[in-house]
Structure formats: structure tokens, C-alpha cells
Motif scaffolding. Structure first.
Motif, short mmCIF file in Angstrom:
data_model
loop_
_atom_site.label_atom_id
_atom_site.label_comp_id
_atom_site.label_asym_id
_atom_site.label_seq_id
_atom_site.Cartn_x
_atom_site.Cartn_y
_atom_site.Cartn_z
N SER A 21 0.98 -1.13 -0.04
CA SER A 21 -0.15 -0.02 -0.09
C SER A 21 0.76 1.44 -0.13
O SER A 21 1.99 1.32 0.39
CB SER A 21 -0.84 -0.09 1.28
OG SER A 21 -1.62 -1.08 1.34
N SER A 69 -3.83 -0.97 -8.46
CA SER A 69 -5.10 -0.39 -8.09
C SER A 69 -5.02 0.79 -7.35
O SER A 69 -3.82 1.25 -6.54
CB SER A 69 -6.32 -1.57 -7.63
OG SER A 69 -5.61 -1.93 -6.26
N THR A 70 -6.21 1.41 -7.29
CA THR A 70 -6.34 2.75 -6.45
C THR A 70 -7.59 2.68 -5.54
O THR A 70 -8.63 2.02 -6.03
CB THR A 70 -6.08 3.98 -7.23
OG1 THR A 70 -7.41 4.10 -8.17
CG2 THR A 70 -4.96 4.12 -7.91
N ASP A 71 -7.44 3.39 -4.52
CA ASP A 71 -8.80 3.77 -3.55
C ASP A 71 -8.75 5.09 -3.64
O ASP A 71 -7.92 5.51 -2.76
CB ASP A 71 -8.64 3.01 -2.19
CG ASP A 71 -10.07 3.12 -1.47
OD1 ASP A 71 -10.52 4.28 -1.85
OD2 ASP A 71 -10.41 2.20 -0.91
N LYS A 74 -9.38 6.94 -0.28
CA LYS A 74 -8.22 6.65 0.76
C LYS A 74 -7.07 7.21 0.35
O LYS A 74 -5.96 7.14 0.99
CB LYS A 74 -8.32 5.23 1.23
CG LYS A 74 -9.37 4.66 1.90
CD LYS A 74 -9.12 3.22 2.27
CE LYS A 74 -10.43 2.60 2.82
NZ LYS A 74 -10.21 1.03 3.21
#
Length: 122
Positions: A21, A69-71, A74
Motif C-alpha cells: 500500500s 489499483s487505487t482507492d 483513501k
């Protein structure tokens, strides 16, 4: 002030999975990517994701095994690494670039995290 903080590194056995992360604070960027650097080797591109069209690219050596991937909620970038191999042992860095379609070179990325160690045992 821009900050990138990676986490999730560790020791795994070959064939296992790990997820990294990277929390980004300070501003948004056109492209975010993951790089890695093994001892005695140059920093190499792993994967990137572009905000403009949410497209992604990855290196041939990780294709089919790693997913970026991304959030957005957040402000976090992820790197899911499956079927890991011993040659994946390296310090992994997340980085940002102001370019919308940057080449896969470290020198066009201007902000970097501190890195997280990933060790894959055989």
C-alpha cells in the motif's frame, strides 16, 4: 507537503502473495507508479496507473501476476503481488509523476516514498 508512505512489505515464500500500500497526501498527480530496486541493480519499473483514464501498465516480468489499483477515497495506491518469485526480492517504492503518459523511467517521477522491503525465499 507531499508525502508517500508505503507499507505491506515482508518475507514470503515463492508462490505466495503480498499486497503493498502507498498512502499519498499533499496533492493529486497525473500518474502513480511502483518501482523496485534489488541489491546491486538499477531501480526498475513495475507498474503504473494513470488518473486521466484510469488505465494501467505493467512490466513484462510481472504481467499476469501483479495488479496495480487505487482507492481514491483513501488516497491509496496498491500493488497486489501474486505467485511471487525469488527474483522479486527488492525494495519497492511508490512514486508520482506529473506526466499523463510518462515513459517507464524513474527520472520522470518526482516524488518518492521511503520504500518497503520485500523478500521472497525459494
Amino acid at each position: 507537503q507531499v508525502q508517500l508512505v508505503e507499507s505491506g512489505g515482508g518475507l514470503v515464500q515463492a508462490g505466495e502473495s503480498l499486497r503493498l500500500s502507498c498512502v499519498v497526501s499533499g496533492r493529486t498527480f497525473s500518474t502513480m507508479g511502483w518501482f523496485r530496486q534489488a541489491p546491486g541493480k538499477e531501480r526498475e519499473f513495475v507498474a503504473l496507473r494513470r488518473w486521466i483514464d484510469d488505465s494501467a501498465s505493467d512490466a513484462g516480468s510481472v504481467k499476469g501476476r501483479f495488479t496495480i489499483s487505487t482507492d481514491n477515497a483513501k488516497n491509496t495506491l496498491y500493488l497486489q503481488m501474486n505467485t511471487m518469485k525469488p527474483e522479486g526480492t527488492a525494495v519497492y517504492y511508490c512514486a508520482t509523476s506529473p506526466m499523463r503518459y510518462p515513459p517507464v523511467r524513474a527520472d520522470v517521477y518526482n516524488y518518492w516514498g521511503q520504500g518497503t522491503q520485500v523478500t521472497v525465499s525459494s
